[in-house]
Write an enzyme that holds these catalytic residues in place. Sequence first.
Site, PDB file in Angstrom:
ATOM      1  CB  CYS A  78     -21.785  93.856  -4.832  1.00 13.75           C
ATOM      2  SG  CYS A  78     -21.867  92.262  -3.955  1.00 13.75           S
ATOM      3  CG  HIS A 179     -18.576  91.835  -7.752  1.00  8.71           C
ATOM      4  ND1 HIS A 179     -18.071  92.832  -6.946  1.00  8.71           N
ATOM      5  CD2 HIS A 179     -19.168  90.938  -6.930  1.00  8.71           C
ATOM      6  CE1 HIS A 179     -18.338  92.541  -5.683  1.00  8.71           C
ATOM      7  NE2 HIS A 179     -19.002  91.402  -5.645  1.00  8.71           N
ATOM      8  CD  GLU A 181     -15.953  94.643  -9.357  1.00  7.34           C
ATOM      9  OE1 GLU A 181     -15.948  94.189  -8.198  1.00  7.34           O
ATOM     10  OE2 GLU A 181     -16.969  95.131  -9.898  1.00  7.34           O
TER      11      GLU A 181
END
Length: 200
Positions: A78, A179, A181
């Site tokens: 990011c 992202h 995650e």
Amino acid sequence: MMEVAVIDAGGANFGSVCYALERLGAAPRIVRDADDLAGAPRVLLPGVGAAAPAMTLLHERGFAEVLPALQVPLLGICLGMQLLFESSEEGGVGCLGLLPGRVRKLAGGPGLRVPHMGWNTLEQVAASPLLDGIGSEARAYFVHGYAAPVTGDCIAACSHGERFAAVVARGRVAGAQFHPERSSATGARLLANFLQWNPT
């Protein structure tokens, strides 16, 4: 178990990034000072927030000088990906200069909000081990108002009113605008590929 140095650049997402790495069998180690990068076989630079304060923190903690000389694989996430470029329009700040180009504010468009938030489709631009197992219509989760241009270093692009770089790679340096995650199987596969990545 592979150790991954996860740089704390002041963003709030490094905890969830560490958890995602642990699920893949890696051993994340949070690093708050450049001296602590010594010996790490992989380095991850996550980031949430604005470019100027993030770069100030990287300078204060010695990362801005050490990261360009790093000899192991580095992945920016990011804002961390945006900081890999030469400069950012956000705050008019100089960045790490590991990748050529200037990060610019997304223009948006009719019915398109900026920041760009939510799931979007990746478009593979070039073959790379980092994209192994990630299909041509894979979706990932984005939260950003600024984006890097589609250059020769872009291996996957995305569109939100305009086309921008979603995944980049040059030498030992890589970045993901989305992202991992928070991107389910797509994100987990990208991180797993990074753990196995051996750029020349």
